[in-house]
Design a protein around this motif. Structure first.
Motif, PDB file in Angstrom:
ATOM      1  N   ALA A  47      48.366  30.431  62.396  1.00  0.00           N
ATOM      2  CA  ALA A  47      49.474  29.505  62.180  1.00  0.00           C
ATOM      3  C   ALA A  47      50.352  30.013  61.049  1.00  0.00           C
ATOM      4  O   ALA A  47      49.920  30.801  60.211  1.00  0.00           O
ATOM      5  CB  ALA A  47      48.918  28.119  61.835  1.00  0.00           C
ATOM      6  N   ASP A  48      51.605  29.579  61.050  1.00  0.00           N
ATOM      7  CA  ASP A  48      52.482  29.945  59.946  1.00  0.00           C
ATOM      8  C   ASP A  48      51.899  29.416  58.640  1.00  0.00           C
ATOM      9  O   ASP A  48      51.451  28.274  58.569  1.00  0.00           O
ATOM     10  CB  ASP A  48      53.875  29.353  60.161  1.00  0.00           C
ATOM     11  CG  ASP A  48      54.607  30.010  61.318  1.00  0.00           C
ATOM     12  OD1 ASP A  48      54.270  31.158  61.642  1.00  0.00           O
ATOM     13  OD2 ASP A  48      55.492  29.354  61.895  1.00  0.00           O
ATOM     14  N   PRO A  49      51.883  30.248  57.594  1.00  0.00           N
ATOM     15  CA  PRO A  49      51.356  29.764  56.313  1.00  0.00           C
ATOM     16  C   PRO A  49      52.200  28.610  55.794  1.00  0.00           C
ATOM     17  O   PRO A  49      53.435  28.609  55.924  1.00  0.00           O
ATOM     18  CB  PRO A  49      51.458  31.001  55.410  1.00  0.00           C
ATOM     19  CG  PRO A  49      52.499  31.856  56.042  1.00  0.00           C
ATOM     20  CD  PRO A  49      52.384  31.626  57.514  1.00  0.00           C
ATOM     21  N   ALA A  70      51.991  35.512  48.736  1.00  0.00           N
ATOM     22  CA  ALA A  70      50.804  35.232  49.545  1.00  0.00           C
ATOM     23  C   ALA A  70      51.203  34.852  50.963  1.00  0.00           C
ATOM     24  O   ALA A  70      50.585  35.303  51.947  1.00  0.00           O
ATOM     25  CB  ALA A  70      49.987  34.120  48.903  1.00  0.00           C
ATOM     26  N   GLY A  71      52.244  34.039  51.106  1.00  0.00           N
ATOM     27  CA  GLY A  71      52.690  33.648  52.436  1.00  0.00           C
ATOM     28  C   GLY A  71      53.192  34.807  53.252  1.00  0.00           C
ATOM     29  O   GLY A  71      52.892  34.911  54.450  1.00  0.00           O
ATOM     30  N   VAL A  89      46.436  29.233  55.520  1.00  0.00           N
ATOM     31  CA  VAL A  89      46.778  30.541  56.060  1.00  0.00           C
ATOM     32  C   VAL A  89      45.883  30.935  57.237  1.00  0.00           C
ATOM     33  O   VAL A  89      45.995  32.046  57.763  1.00  0.00           O
ATOM     34  CB  VAL A  89      46.677  31.639  54.973  1.00  0.00           C
ATOM     35  CG1 VAL A  89      47.756  31.445  53.914  1.00  0.00           C
ATOM     36  CG2 VAL A  89      45.291  31.645  54.333  1.00  0.00           C
ATOM     37  N   GLY A  90      44.986  30.052  57.685  1.00  0.00           N
ATOM     38  CA  GLY A  90      44.067  30.388  58.763  1.00  0.00           C
ATOM     39  C   GLY A  90      42.879  31.187  58.259  1.00  0.00           C
ATOM     40  O   GLY A  90      42.863  31.675  57.127  1.00  0.00           O
ATOM     41  N   ASP A  91      41.901  31.364  59.114  1.00  0.00           N
ATOM     42  CA  ASP A  91      40.663  32.011  58.690  1.00  0.00           C
ATOM     43  C   ASP A  91      40.871  33.444  58.230  1.00  0.00           C
ATOM     44  O   ASP A  91      40.453  33.836  57.140  1.00  0.00           O
ATOM     45  CB  ASP A  91      39.646  32.005  59.846  1.00  0.00           C
ATOM     46  CG  ASP A  91      39.195  30.592  60.180  1.00  0.00           C
ATOM     47  OD1 ASP A  91      39.355  29.716  59.311  1.00  0.00           O
ATOM     48  OD2 ASP A  91      38.698  30.378  61.299  1.00  0.00           O
ATOM     49  N   ALA A 144      30.522  25.905  48.561  1.00  0.00           N
ATOM     50  CA  ALA A 144      31.270  25.471  49.741  1.00  0.00           C
ATOM     51  C   ALA A 144      32.757  25.598  49.444  1.00  0.00           C
ATOM     52  O   ALA A 144      33.197  25.424  48.303  1.00  0.00           O
ATOM     53  CB  ALA A 144      30.923  24.030  50.099  1.00  0.00           C
ATOM     54  N   GLU A 145      33.535  25.906  50.472  1.00  0.00           N
ATOM     55  CA  GLU A 145      34.979  26.067  50.313  1.00  0.00           C
ATOM     56  C   GLU A 145      35.683  25.491  51.528  1.00  0.00           C
ATOM     57  O   GLU A 145      35.075  25.303  52.591  1.00  0.00           O
ATOM     58  CB  GLU A 145      35.342  27.541  50.160  1.00  0.00           C
ATOM     59  CG  GLU A 145      34.960  28.387  51.363  1.00  0.00           C
ATOM     60  CD  GLU A 145      35.225  29.871  51.166  1.00  0.00           C
ATOM     61  OE1 GLU A 145      36.100  30.397  51.888  1.00  0.00           O
ATOM     62  OE2 GLU A 145      34.571  30.495  50.318  1.00  0.00           O
ATOM     63  N   LEU A 146      36.975  25.202  51.382  1.00  0.00           N
ATOM     64  CA  LEU A 146      37.762  24.696  52.501  1.00  0.00           C
ATOM     65  C   LEU A 146      38.121  25.831  53.445  1.00  0.00           C
ATOM     66  O   LEU A 146      38.657  26.865  53.028  1.00  0.00           O
ATOM     67  CB  LEU A 146      39.037  24.017  51.993  1.00  0.00           C
ATOM     68  CG  LEU A 146      38.864  22.687  51.256  1.00  0.00           C
ATOM     69  CD1 LEU A 146      40.229  22.110  50.894  1.00  0.00           C
ATOM     70  CD2 LEU A 146      38.065  21.683  52.078  1.00  0.00           C
ATOM     71  N   ASP A 147      37.855  25.628  54.725  1.00  0.00           N
ATOM     72  CA  ASP A 147      38.105  26.640  55.735  1.00  0.00           C
ATOM     73  C   ASP A 147      39.600  26.869  55.922  1.00  0.00           C
ATOM     74  O   ASP A 147      40.374  25.913  56.087  1.00  0.00           O
ATOM     75  CB  ASP A 147      37.484  26.174  57.055  1.00  0.00           C
ATOM     76  CG  ASP A 147      37.521  27.242  58.133  1.00  0.00           C
ATOM     77  OD1 ASP A 147      37.515  28.436  57.782  1.00  0.00           O
ATOM     78  OD2 ASP A 147      37.549  26.871  59.325  1.00  0.00           O
TER      79      ASP A 147
END
Length: 446
Positions: A74-76, A63-64, A96-98, A47-50
């Motif tokens: 959304a803005d990172p 990365a951003g 960073v969103g999906d 499992a991981e955080l969405d």
């Protein structure tokens, strides 16, 4: 590894629902790898955080920038660690969103720049054996294989779910009568039993502490609540929580950790990098970690550090698999492979638990989830209890898992330390090399 009925991966999805109900607002756990979904051909492995990724601080800007111009996202932004802790950790959790999460992890990972999902580390793993929920028992409790003062002067930190109220009613967890060499188990009393109802994973830390003290009756044991979300926690939060606990109470001789996770691409957990680096600076401390209950060979972290270069000496990390009840081989649920260093009894141990009513929440079956038929007589995966069945506990339980083989090994190391006057690393080396054997406890496990 395939997971046949009951219900395919129904146990994974049931546990994921419990974790999501417990996570703070704004966080949601999803299945990995990509494509895992109820009924799909992709088996859920962790499992991981969405919508989040974990990157090293030096890779944060890069990365951003990669996801800043993605439409509809959304803005990172950095969402962890707290500002006061930023100087203490080398990683950052970035929202960073999906689509951004997939892009960052795929691109940075492909270029060998560390970027990973934020995995959920759990006392349960993800795909549990149908027989691994606790069942009521009246004993006998696993006995101490050595003298009453085994483990005297040895400090053991247990990282788990906490302790149940009233745990000191069990004499092997309380201080010895008039014997200063036997201190009471201490720690976070957080596994509450509300209105007489025992929740999922309540009592896990108490059971682990009980097994440890049954193996090393005089060890100084402290239990920390480091898995607050239905027995789970994001890997980066765990890494910092471990270091906070050890900084507050001092680095012990042994850290016993009955939790873990598989990971994307079988990679080591970035969120534990700072803890592992600090562990190497403490030659007095050994990490004893559960190998997990997935019945496969995929690395299970942090136990799999036992096969990594950080453990080149073989005595920094000891990974523990489970033996079946009769001692004649590996338990059906136990992970295995070259990264598992030792095996100890892990089926149907009896020890301290909560009192109250427990409702079984997972689908069960009369066949083993690793085979259409039981892998051996008494295979733990074969259980008659059904989801919705209830049971009443009066302070003792019978339970199975590598979670409970782990404190046996931690206790054996502690007992050897006090017996021979040697360090935890020396005792661990003896165990791994076979000079210190795991006793035959098969007659006491039911």
């Amino acid at each position: 590894m395939t997971t046949p009925d009951p219900g395919g991966d129904a146990r994974f999805w049931a546990q994921l629902d419990m974790v999501n109900a417990a996570l703070p607002a704004g966080l949601r756990a999803v299945a990995g790898p990509e494509g895992a979904a109820p009924g799909s051909a992709v088996e859920p492995a962790y499992a991981e955080l969405d919508g989040h990724v974990l990157v090293r601080a030096q890779d944060l800007e890069r990365a951003g920038n990669m996801v800043a111009d993605l439409p509809g996202e959304a803005d990172p932004r950095v969402v962890w660690p707290p500002e006061d802790d930023a100087g203490r950790v080398s990683v950052r959790r970035l929202y960073v969103g999906d689509r951004g999460a997939r892009l960052v992890a795929d691109t940075l990972g492909g270029q060998r720049v560390p970027a990973t999902p934020v995995h959920l580390v759990s006392v349960a793993g993800v795909n549990l054996c149908p027989g691994d929920e606790p069942v009521p028992s009246s004993g006998p409790v696993l006995p101490a294989p050595g003298p009453r003062d085994a483990g005297a002067g040895v400090r053991v930190t247990v990282l788990d779910t906490g302790l149940v109220p009233g745990y000191l009613d069990h004499p092997w967890l309380a201080a010895g009568s008039g014997d200063p060499a036997i201190p009471a188990v201490e720690g976070d009393v957080t596994d509450e039993v509300a209105d007489g109802v025992i929740g999922p994973y309540t009592g896990h830390g108490t059971f682990v502490a009980g097994v440890l003290r049954s193996t090393a009756p005089a060890a100084d044991v402290r239990v920390h609540r480091t898995f607050p979300y239905a027995g789970a926690v994001p890997e980066d939060e765990l890494g910092l929580a471990i270091r906070d606990a050890l900084a507050t109470h001092g680095w012990p001789d042994i850290v016993s950790l009955s939790a873990g996770t598989r990971s994307r691409d079988a990679a080591a957990l970035l969120g534990l990098a700072d803890f592992m680096a600090e562990l190497t600076l403490h030659p007095e401390t050994v990490l004893v970690a559960a190998a997990g209950n997935d019945g496969g060979t995929d690395p299970f972290w942090p136990a799999a550090y036992a096969a990594e270069p950080v453990n080149a000496s073989g005595d920094l990390v000891v990974s523990v698999g489970a033996l079946r009840e009769d001692g004649q081989g590996r338990a059906c649920f136990s992970n295995h492979g070259g990264w598992v260093t030792v095996y100890a009894p892990g089926e149907r141990l009896v020890n301290a638990f909560a009192s109250g009513t427990y409702t079984y929440g997972y689908p069960h079956s009369t066949s083993c989830r690793h085979s259409d038929t039981p892998l051996y007589a008494g295979c733990t995966c074969v259980a008659a209890a059904k989801a919705g069945d209830t049971a009443t506990f009066t302070g003792l339980a019978q339970w199975s898992g590598t979670s409970f083989a782990t404190p046996i090994v931690a206790g054996l190391i502690a007992a050897r330390m006090s017996e021979a006057g040697i360090s935890s690393r020396q005792a661990a080396a003896e165990l791994v090399s076979g000079r210190l054997s795991v006793p035959d406890l098969s007659g006491y496990l039911r």
